[in-house]
Design a protein around this motif. Structure first.
Motif, PDB file in Angstrom:
ATOM      1  N   THR A  44       0.802  -1.220   0.000  1.00  0.00           N
ATOM      2  CA  THR A  44       0.000   0.000   0.000  1.00  0.00           C
ATOM      3  C   THR A  44       0.840   1.279   0.000  1.00  0.00           C
ATOM      4  N   HIS A  73      -2.218   4.267  -2.967  1.00  0.00           N
ATOM      5  CA  HIS A  73      -3.585   4.399  -3.421  1.00  0.00           C
ATOM      6  C   HIS A  73      -4.346   5.000  -2.247  1.00  0.00           C
ATOM      7  N   VAL A  79      -7.367   5.855  -0.132  1.00  0.00           N
ATOM      8  CA  VAL A  79      -8.760   5.446  -0.033  1.00  0.00           C
ATOM      9  C   VAL A  79      -9.396   6.251   1.088  1.00  0.00           C
ATOM     10  N   PRO A 111      -4.373   7.710   5.617  1.00  0.00           N
ATOM     11  CA  PRO A 111      -2.950   7.727   5.297  1.00  0.00           C
ATOM     12  C   PRO A 111      -2.554   6.468   4.527  1.00  0.00           C
ATOM     13  N   LEU A 112      -1.485   6.553   3.769  1.00  0.00           N
ATOM     14  CA  LEU A 112      -1.039   5.379   3.017  1.00  0.00           C
ATOM     15  C   LEU A 112      -0.697   4.246   3.958  1.00  0.00           C
ATOM     16  N   ASN A 113       0.023   4.585   5.038  1.00  0.00           N
ATOM     17  CA  ASN A 113       0.364   3.551   6.005  1.00  0.00           C
ATOM     18  C   ASN A 113      -0.762   3.451   7.037  1.00  0.00           C
ATOM     19  N   SER A 114      -1.909   2.892   6.621  1.00  0.00           N
ATOM     20  CA  SER A 114      -3.023   2.771   7.569  1.00  0.00           C
ATOM     21  C   SER A 114      -2.884   1.436   8.303  1.00  0.00           C
ATOM     22  N   PRO A 119      -3.424  -6.575  -4.377  1.00  0.00           N
ATOM     23  CA  PRO A 119      -4.709  -6.541  -3.679  1.00  0.00           C
ATOM     24  C   PRO A 119      -4.721  -5.456  -2.595  1.00  0.00           C
ATOM     25  N   GLN A 120      -5.906  -5.100  -2.168  1.00  0.00           N
ATOM     26  CA  GLN A 120      -6.067  -4.003  -1.222  1.00  0.00           C
ATOM     27  C   GLN A 120      -6.136  -4.569   0.211  1.00  0.00           C
ATOM     28  N   PRO A 121      -5.046  -4.495   0.986  1.00  0.00           N
ATOM     29  CA  PRO A 121      -5.069  -5.138   2.309  1.00  0.00           C
ATOM     30  C   PRO A 121      -5.864  -4.357   3.343  1.00  0.00           C
ATOM     31  N   ARG A 122      -6.515  -3.257   2.940  1.00  0.00           N
ATOM     32  CA  ARG A 122      -7.398  -2.581   3.892  1.00  0.00           C
ATOM     33  C   ARG A 122      -8.814  -3.147   3.797  1.00  0.00           C
TER      34      ARG A 122
END
Lengths: 190, 472
Positions: free
Chosen positions: A91, A97, A99, A103-106, B166-169
């Motif tokens: 991420t 990306h 979202v 933050p990027l490092n969520s 893939p989106q790990p969130r």
């Protein structure tokens, strides 16, 4: 290798190489007592074979601690780190990306994957580590040469003093094992 | 050969020792070994005829499954009743149902091991296998539901030429990790437990094809005291690791819903209530399978009333947690004063034509009201009653997932996007097909692998003879 060497030696000397002497018992308690006696008598290279785990038996034959907990702990740590770093790298570095303005490092969102990776890696390593420390899979082992040994996975209990023990002597050790009142004492061909 | 005599006398009788004993009287280590191994080493034609009939039915359903899946791959997911807004439909209902059923296996083998529950032995192997097969059925649904199932591997993080990850969130990716870890760890746990029993099977019939196959699976296990020491430590570690894993898997499954903002899904009670529901349905499934099998194979002295009563109590307890979850959903709908949340709840419970209100009340009936019969000891000791209740709970838990998935999706925020979902023949065919897959695998497992842990049964016998060992 061992088998071939044994066969060659048999050919050369006409004698069978001995892996050890094995005593058969019919209760776990008598085996436990025998193992303790053997240790007191100075034998170190021996093993006990049972159809179920017996409390205190490993200690009685002089087995102190297993490495497995440390291996699994390390594996768990590596798995967790790997899982977290995978999420972070995907991420933040590989595919940044944004979202919903997070933050990027969520990092809180990475915790489930971190946890699952920890469990996955440590479980796989636990079992493979256990098998490797036990030397399994092992296609050949001399104890299976004893006919009676097939009851070691059923209802009989065995103590085997191995020939590589410095105190091992075919006659004296046999006498010693007989004195423990087993059902039978058998030679284990190598 | 350890025993050349005919075990059939041993096989055809069994006396249940009642609700206080985990094992019948008159067993020693040898005879218990023979009896459990005898289930597998019975000549094929002496298999109970119910097993043949059961397998035939299950295998017919497997074929139905294959037809349904082939047709699905040929035509696409449109063969199912899914529409927008109800894009999830049966596939996800069944996914959650199956994965929930799987949870009892790990609970029995891991948590009850750590809690030193003696009634865990003799059902743990069986329920671990059940877990494995249930997770296999569960895992198929999201993939079948993908629309382009051949691209399922896109869910996994791997380097690709598009440099997409893939989106790990997203909980959906957590699910991929949780379910695949769960499947792998369940298999490892099951297989590790089997190693000493494979050695027993090998030694009972040396120099036969079956004996050789078991021998390879036993990997040269010889019951050395050093090996046992490492083995037990490993088994305990696996149990310790699986315990939070069980809780995490269904929590993650519940996040698929609760992280979304849809009314009826967006609830903090979901993780604990899903986990309790999973254990509830899992125990129901263990009972639904163990009760007939113990009768067909005359295993009443190994799977005793003690096991059945204890499982009934767990079912009752987890059922009450589930009831609390339903109550909290209702309470929060009222207490939150959220228009949409309240509407979602009213829509579930109030009879209106063209809604699924009746599924909610069927679910209350089968998950909350009927299982209350288990408060009575007389009911818990009546095998037929327990069996019937377990079937009712299985259906009820399926309805619960239907209510959560479908009812919530039919009515979201804007009335213009409301819709209804009607399952087609292919929805049902896929669902019953996986039941067939599950049962076929269970029948083959019982026939081919010792369904009760032999070495742990020996431990139970050992502790009975020498009670001083208990609890240390």
């Amino acid at each position: 290798m061992r088998l071939r060497r044994a066969m060659l030696e048999t050919k050369a000397t006409g004698q069978v190489e001995i892996y050890g002497l094995m005593a058969e018992f019919d209760t776990p308690e008598s085996l436990l007592a025998a193992a303790e006696r053997a240790r007191q008598a100075g034998y170190r290279e021996m093993d006990a074979y049972t159809p179920l785990p017996i409390e205190g038996l490993a200690e009685a034959i002089g087995f102190r601690r297993t490495l497995i907990e440390k291996i699994v702990f390390t594996a768990g740590l590596l798995g967790a780190t790997g899982g977290f770093m995978l999420c972070w790298w995907m991420t933040v570095v590989a595919y940044p990306h944004i979202v919903a303005g997070r933050p990027l490092n969520s990092w809180p969102a990475y915790i489930p994957i971190t946890f699952e990776s920890m469990v996955l890696v440590s479980c796989i390593v636990a079992v493979i580590g256990m098998l490797m420390l036990n030397g399994l899979p092992q296609p050949y082992h001399p104890v299976f040469n004893v006919k009676e040994f097939e009851r070691a996975s059923r209802d009989r209990f065995f103590l085997c003093i191995e020939a590589r023990d410095p105190r091992f002597h075919t006659e004296a050790t046999r006498e010693f094992l007989e004195s423990l009142k087993p059902l039978e004492v058998m030679e284990v061909e190598s | 050969m350890a025993d050349e005599r005919d075990d059939s006398a041993l096989m055809d009788t069994a006396v249940d020792p009642g609700p206080d004993k985990v094992i019948g009287s008159g067993f020693d280590m040898g005879s218990a070994t023979d009896k459990i191994a005898g289930v597998v080493y019975r000549p094929l034609l002496k298999t109970p005829k119910q097993m043949f009939i059961g397998f035939a039915v299950a295998f017919a359903l497997v074929n139905l499954f294959l037809v349904a899946v082939t047709f699905l791959f040929y035509k696409g997911v449109g063969v199912w009743g899914i529409v927008i807004p109800i894009a999830w439909g049966f596939a996800i209902v069944n996914f959650v149902w199956w994965i929930g059923i799987g949870h009892a296996g790990t609970l029995i083998s891991a948590i009850l091991l750590l809690l030193k529950q003696d009634w865990r032995t003799s059902i743990n192997r069986f329920s671990e296998a059940m877990t494995l097969f249930a997770v296999a059925c569960a895992g198929m649904f999201p993939i079948l539901h993908l629309g382009r199932p051949w691209l399922a591997y896109w869910l996994l993080p791997y380097p690709n030429q598009m440099w997409l990850w893939p989106q790990p969130r997203s909980p959906l990716i957590w699910d991929v990790f949780a379910v695949s870890t769960y499947a792998t760890v369940s298999f490892i746990f099951w297989f590790t437990g089997l190693i000493p029993d494979f050695a027993t099977m090998r030694d009972k019939r040396p120099n036969t094809l079956a004996g050789r196959i078991y021998g390879m699976l036993a990997m040269g296990w010889r019951g050395s005291a050093r090996h046992w020491a490492r083995y037990q430590k490993t088994y305990l570690l696996l149990a310790g690791l699986s315990t939070p894993l069980v809780v995490s898997v269904h929590s993650v499954v519940s996040f698929d819903f609760s992280v979304a903002i849809l009314p009826g899904w967006h609830t903090t009670i979901f993780p604990p209530y899903f986990v309790a529901g999973a254990i509830y349905s899992g125990f129901a499934m263990v009972l639904s399978l163990a009760i007939p099998v113990r009768r067909w194979y005359h295993l009443e002295d190994l799977i005793t009333m003690r096991h059945i009563e204890a499982m009934s109590k767990v079912m009752l307890g987890t059922g009450l947690i589930v009831a609390y979850g339903y109550a909290m959903e209702a309470f929060m709908a009222w207490y939150s004063v959220g228009t949409y949340e309240r509407y979602a709840f009213y829509n579930r419970i109030f009879p209106q034509p063209g809604t699924y209100w009746w599924t909610y009340w069927l679910l209350i009936l089968s998950n909350i009201l009927i299982p209350q019969l288990l408060w009575s000891k007389r009911v818990r000791l009546n095998v037929l009653a327990v069996f019937a209740i377990s079937i009712v709970v299985n259906i009820g838990m399926w309805l619960e997932r239907f209510v959560i998935v479908v009812t919530s999706l039919t009515r979201d925020f804007v009335p213009s996007s409301w819709g209804m979902y009607y399952p087609t023949f292919w929805d049902w065919a896929t669902y019953f097909g996986t039941i067939g897959v599950f049962l076929s695998l269970m029948f083959l497992f019982i026939r081919g692998i010792p369904a009760i842990s032999i070495f742990e049964t020996r431990e139970v016998l050992h502790h009975e003879v020498a009670p001083s060992h208990v609890g240390d």
